[in-house]
Design a protein around this motif. Structure first.
Motif, PDB file in Angstrom:
ATOM      1  N   LEU A  25       0.799  -1.253   0.036  1.00  0.00           N
ATOM      2  CA  LEU A  25       0.001   0.002   0.037  1.00  0.00           C
ATOM      3  C   LEU A  25       1.010   1.406  -0.095  1.00  0.00           C
ATOM      4  O   LEU A  25       1.645   1.456   0.726  1.00  0.00           O
ATOM      5  CB  LEU A  25      -0.923   0.126   1.266  1.00  0.00           C
ATOM      6  CG  LEU A  25      -1.707   1.264   1.585  1.00  0.00           C
ATOM      7  CD1 LEU A  25      -2.807   1.056   0.483  1.00  0.00           C
ATOM      8  CD2 LEU A  25      -2.388   1.003   3.019  1.00  0.00           C
ATOM      9  N   ARG A  72       0.261   5.545   0.470  1.00  0.00           N
ATOM     10  CA  ARG A  72      -0.901   6.446   0.524  1.00  0.00           C
ATOM     11  C   ARG A  72      -0.398   7.842   0.164  1.00  0.00           C
ATOM     12  O   ARG A  72       0.852   8.070   0.721  1.00  0.00           O
ATOM     13  CB  ARG A  72      -1.260   6.387   2.089  1.00  0.00           C
ATOM     14  CG  ARG A  72      -2.174   7.268   2.469  1.00  0.00           C
ATOM     15  CD  ARG A  72      -2.550   7.290   4.017  1.00  0.00           C
ATOM     16  NE  ARG A  72      -1.659   7.976   4.812  1.00  0.00           N
ATOM     17  CZ  ARG A  72      -0.894   7.059   5.687  1.00  0.00           C
ATOM     18  NH1 ARG A  72      -1.299   5.794   6.090  1.00  0.00           N
ATOM     19  NH2 ARG A  72       0.131   7.682   6.387  1.00  0.00           N
ATOM     20  N   GLU A 106      -0.180  11.627   0.615  1.00  0.00           N
ATOM     21  CA  GLU A 106      -0.152  12.541   1.485  1.00  0.00           C
ATOM     22  C   GLU A 106      -0.590  13.610   1.054  1.00  0.00           C
ATOM     23  O   GLU A 106      -1.393  14.750   1.495  1.00  0.00           O
ATOM     24  CB  GLU A 106       0.960  12.876   2.574  1.00  0.00           C
ATOM     25  CG  GLU A 106       1.263  11.269   3.289  1.00  0.00           C
ATOM     26  CD  GLU A 106       0.306  11.680   4.587  1.00  0.00           C
ATOM     27  OE1 GLU A 106       0.755  12.467   5.431  1.00  0.00           O
ATOM     28  OE2 GLU A 106      -0.390  10.754   5.076  1.00  0.00           O
ATOM     29  N   PRO A 125       2.994   2.604   4.483  1.00  0.00           N
ATOM     30  CA  PRO A 125       3.049   2.488   6.021  1.00  0.00           C
ATOM     31  C   PRO A 125       3.560   0.984   6.363  1.00  0.00           C
ATOM     32  O   PRO A 125       4.076   0.692   7.278  1.00  0.00           O
ATOM     33  CB  PRO A 125       1.179   1.986   6.088  1.00  0.00           C
ATOM     34  CG  PRO A 125       0.867   2.790   4.976  1.00  0.00           C
ATOM     35  CD  PRO A 125       1.779   2.830   3.856  1.00  0.00           C
ATOM     36  N   ALA A 126       3.976   0.006   5.239  1.00  0.00           N
ATOM     37  CA  ALA A 126       4.321  -1.326   5.762  1.00  0.00           C
ATOM     38  C   ALA A 126       6.057  -0.979   5.639  1.00  0.00           C
ATOM     39  O   ALA A 126       6.810  -1.768   6.214  1.00  0.00           O
ATOM     40  CB  ALA A 126       4.330  -2.303   4.646  1.00  0.00           C
ATOM     41  N   TRP A 127       6.524   0.136   5.343  1.00  0.00           N
ATOM     42  CA  TRP A 127       7.955   0.365   5.388  1.00  0.00           C
ATOM     43  C   TRP A 127       8.076   1.113   6.532  1.00  0.00           C
ATOM     44  O   TRP A 127       8.919   0.813   7.423  1.00  0.00           O
ATOM     45  CB  TRP A 127       8.581   1.319   4.026  1.00  0.00           C
ATOM     46  CG  TRP A 127       9.945   1.720   4.055  1.00  0.00           C
ATOM     47  CD1 TRP A 127      11.092   0.709   4.332  1.00  0.00           C
ATOM     48  CD2 TRP A 127      10.477   2.955   4.228  1.00  0.00           C
ATOM     49  NE1 TRP A 127      12.204   1.545   4.469  1.00  0.00           N
ATOM     50  CE2 TRP A 127      11.626   2.964   4.426  1.00  0.00           C
ATOM     51  CE3 TRP A 127       9.755   4.192   4.221  1.00  0.00           C
ATOM     52  CZ2 TRP A 127      12.521   4.141   4.630  1.00  0.00           C
ATOM     53  CZ3 TRP A 127      10.418   5.326   4.289  1.00  0.00           C
ATOM     54  CH2 TRP A 127      11.928   5.234   4.452  1.00  0.00           C
ATOM     55  N   ASN A 128       7.587   2.540   6.517  1.00  0.00           N
ATOM     56  CA  ASN A 128       7.855   3.565   7.675  1.00  0.00           C
ATOM     57  C   ASN A 128       6.583   4.234   7.655  1.00  0.00           C
ATOM     58  O   ASN A 128       6.648   5.263   6.995  1.00  0.00           O
ATOM     59  CB  ASN A 128       9.067   4.098   7.584  1.00  0.00           C
ATOM     60  CG  ASN A 128       9.362   5.178   8.728  1.00  0.00           C
ATOM     61  OD1 ASN A 128       8.399   5.504   9.621  1.00  0.00           O
ATOM     62  ND2 ASN A 128      10.399   5.444   9.153  1.00  0.00           N
ATOM     63  N   PRO A 129       5.759   4.108   8.597  1.00  0.00           N
ATOM     64  CA  PRO A 129       4.474   4.932   8.491  1.00  0.00           C
ATOM     65  C   PRO A 129       4.654   6.211   9.117  1.00  0.00           C
ATOM     66  O   PRO A 129       3.820   7.171   8.746  1.00  0.00           O
ATOM     67  CB  PRO A 129       3.534   4.103   9.643  1.00  0.00           C
ATOM     68  CG  PRO A 129       4.431   3.410  10.468  1.00  0.00           C
ATOM     69  CD  PRO A 129       5.691   3.186   9.663  1.00  0.00           C
ATOM     70  N   SER A 130       5.848   6.631   9.362  1.00  0.00           N
ATOM     71  CA  SER A 130       6.143   7.998  10.069  1.00  0.00           C
ATOM     72  C   SER A 130       7.000   9.082   8.952  1.00  0.00           C
ATOM     73  O   SER A 130       7.101  10.098   9.395  1.00  0.00           O
ATOM     74  CB  SER A 130       6.919   7.819  11.310  1.00  0.00           C
ATOM     75  OG  SER A 130       6.356   7.151  12.076  1.00  0.00           O
ATOM     76  N   LEU A 138      10.417  -2.744   0.664  1.00  0.00           N
ATOM     77  CA  LEU A 138      10.094  -2.756   2.071  1.00  0.00           C
ATOM     78  C   LEU A 138      11.187  -2.879   3.259  1.00  0.00           C
ATOM     79  O   LEU A 138      11.182  -2.426   4.141  1.00  0.00           O
ATOM     80  CB  LEU A 138       8.865  -3.420   2.520  1.00  0.00           C
ATOM     81  CG  LEU A 138       7.404  -3.355   1.612  1.00  0.00           C
ATOM     82  CD1 LEU A 138       6.772  -3.953   2.120  1.00  0.00           C
ATOM     83  CD2 LEU A 138       7.238  -1.934   1.719  1.00  0.00           C
TER      84      LEU A 138
END
Lengths: 328, 221
Positions: free
Chosen positions: B151, B153, B155, B170-175, B205
């Motif tokens: 996924l 996303r 921004e 998100p599956a790598w680094n959601p921040s 990832l």
């Protein structure tokens, strides 16, 4: 591999896999691709049970990767709702789970409490959901507990104990905090006994209390022979030295094992590739960031937590200057 | 003498940089490995021609990212190294890791196994990097280089002269927000790249950092 448990090195975060000949369960899904890579390496395409302890990204980020990879079929997925968690990955995950549920691809329910003990058992594997209680889960993060203390995401963390052929093997403590432990004491669940404890909150501060006092309290409830800290080298300074020292003060010979090499133990990474690690995928292997790496227990010899203590200790002695687990 | 890495024997390493002093520095590092350095003094021919010419006189290469300076070449090092990768020729790409360069080379990143800072290019790093290249050419990818459908996303999207999409994996680094040149996303997908859109792409990832991420095989939801 035959039936086994793997406590996966995902860096900072938690993920564990239970596997028998015809069944796979995942307990927590730490971030990044580690879980996906482990599953692919092991030839696993079906995950029968996914249990997520709570709504923190270091316990669930990898599930977004599993779901969106399109490489796995999933059975039941269980976690608890969390009204105060506003992170976007929490939204990403819940949207993805809802979507998969609507498409009939998974059996998703936002509920994982002590009432679910026994529902996920399979063959020789028994899964006990010790926490949260129905009361604490119903109150939920943002509310207050029986003593008027504010319940956090960590307070409602699932605590899961796994037994093999009736023999207790491991306690996954999620990120449970003092409030969560208080609730267990209140309902009379004081025996958390297990040979292996995957320590809550990666050995960092669990809530605002004294981390050493918390470590002492949970160690006395669990009485482990091995304590695993699932950490990322250079991330959040875990495990906290006071926590490790409190565990060591419990007496007996408690083996302490971190998945990655804490910067408290060595400022520099090993110069040569490690040879002591289990062959299973470990996030820190290529960059020489592992200490114990991914840890494995084969069900046919449940007393052996691999890599075994002697070779792990040789690595520690050769590659650290003042390891937390070995300080005089 | 020659350098042996897996099943390859490297007798000559081409050095591609517009700056002679830099080439000379690299040459010293290469020669410390007891390998002959092939100093590409330029100006280089067309990309198509050089993609084939260099492998005829060397077994591997060290190549700078910015090659257009002083008409040394009419292409960039990223595209060159990616084209070499396609034909099985191992090469390290040197870059100063400024953000603009990372943006520009990201579309080639899946075919550039190793980026090296010029200041880090010592003999040990050359061997380490070329080993990674050669193993990746043989299909043995580091975990940080394996890509998975995941996924993505959106921004924010900016509509500047060089539009960017700011995305989170998100599956790598959601921040961490990752900046992509809109032009790197396939034209058929671009209309769907809007704030809060959730798209899918293959992403490595296991990447350790922002600079190492690559995206390919985009899908619209």
């Amino acid at each position: 591999m035959p039936g086994h448990l793997a406590i996966l090195d995902v860096g900072h975060g938690n993920a564990a896999i239970l596997r028998t000949d015809d069944w796979t369960a995942v307990i927590d899904a730490g971030p990044g691709s580690s879980l996906v890579q482990y599953l692919i390496e092991q030839g696993i395409t079906r995950i029968d049970e996914v249990l997520i302890s709570h709504a923190d990204e270091d316990h669930l980020g990898g599930l977004v990767g599993v779901l969106s990879s399109g490489q796995f079929s999933l059975g039941r997925v269980r976690l608890n709702s969390d009204a105060v968690k506003e992170s976007k990955i929490w939204m990403d995950l819940t949207v993805a789970l809802d979507d998969a549920q609507r498409n009939g691809a998974i059996d998703f329910q936002p509920s994982l409490t002590s009432s679910d003990t026994g529902r996920f058992d399979h063959g020789e594997v028994s899964i006990e959901i010790i926490a949260p209680t129905n009361f604490l889960a119903a109150r939920g993060p943002g509310s207050t507990d029986r003593n008027g203390k504010k319940i956090t995401t960590n307070s409602v963390s699932a605590v899961i104990r796994v037994a093999i052929n009736g023999q207790r093997l491991v306690l996954f403590a999620g990120d449970i905090d003092e409030i969560g432990l208080d609730e267990l004491v209140h309902v009379g669940t004081t025996d958390l006994g297990s040979p292996i404890l995957v320590f809550p909150h990666h050995g960092g501060k669990a809530g605002g209390g004294d981390p050493a006092a918390f470590a002492t309290r949970i160690a006395q409830m669990v009485r482990p022979t091995s304590v695993v800290f699932s950490i990322g080298r250079g991330v959040h300074g875990t495990p906290t030295p006071a926590v490790v020292e409190a565990i060591r003060q419990q007496g007996g010979q408690i083996r302490i094992a971190c998945t990655q090499l804490s910067e408290h133990c060595s400022a520099i990474s090993p110069k040569v590739a490690p040879t002591h690690l289990h062959t299973a995928f470990a996030r820190g292997r290529e960059r020489r960031q592992c200490c114990a790496g991914t840890m494995v227990v084969n069900f046919e010899s449940p007393a052996a937590l691999l890599p075994e203590a002697p070779v792990h200790l040789d690595f520690i002695k050769a590659n650290t200057q003042s390891a937390l687990c070995q300080r005089p | 003498m020659a350098l042996k890495i897996d099943d390859r024997t490297l007798e000559r390493i081409a050095i591609v940089d517009d700056d002679k002093s830099v080439r000379d520095t690299y040459e010293t590092s290469v020669e410390e490995l007891e390998v002959e350095a092939v100093n590409e003094s330029g100006p280089l021919p067309s990309l198509d021609e050089f993609v084939n010419a260099a492998p005829a006189r060397a077994d591997a290469a060290v190549c700078d990212f910015k090659l257009r300076v002083k008409n040394y070449a009419n292409f960039d090092g990223a595209e060159l190294v990616a084209r070499w990768f396609d034909r099985g020729f191992p090469a390290l790409l040197c870059t100063k890791w400024d953000r603009a360069s990372i943006d520009e080379l990201r579309k080639y990143r899946s075919r550039i196994p190793v980026l090296v800072r010029p200041t880090d290019l010592d003999p040990e790093r050359i061997v380490e990097g070329l080993t990674i290249c050669i193993q990746e050419l043989a299909g043995k990818h580091l975990s940080s280089r394996k890509s998975y459908r995941t996924l993505v996303r959106v921004e924010e999207v900016t509509a500047d002269r060089s539009p960017y999409a700011y995305v989170v994996v998100p599956a790598w680094n959601p921040s961490e927000v990752v900046r992509l040149l809109m032009s790197d996303i396939p034209g058929s997908i671009q209309p769907r790249v809007k704030t809060d859109a959730r798209l899918y792409a293959e992403v490595n990832l296991g990447a350790e950092s922002y600079e190492d991420l690559f995206f390919r095989s985009w899908e619209g939801q």
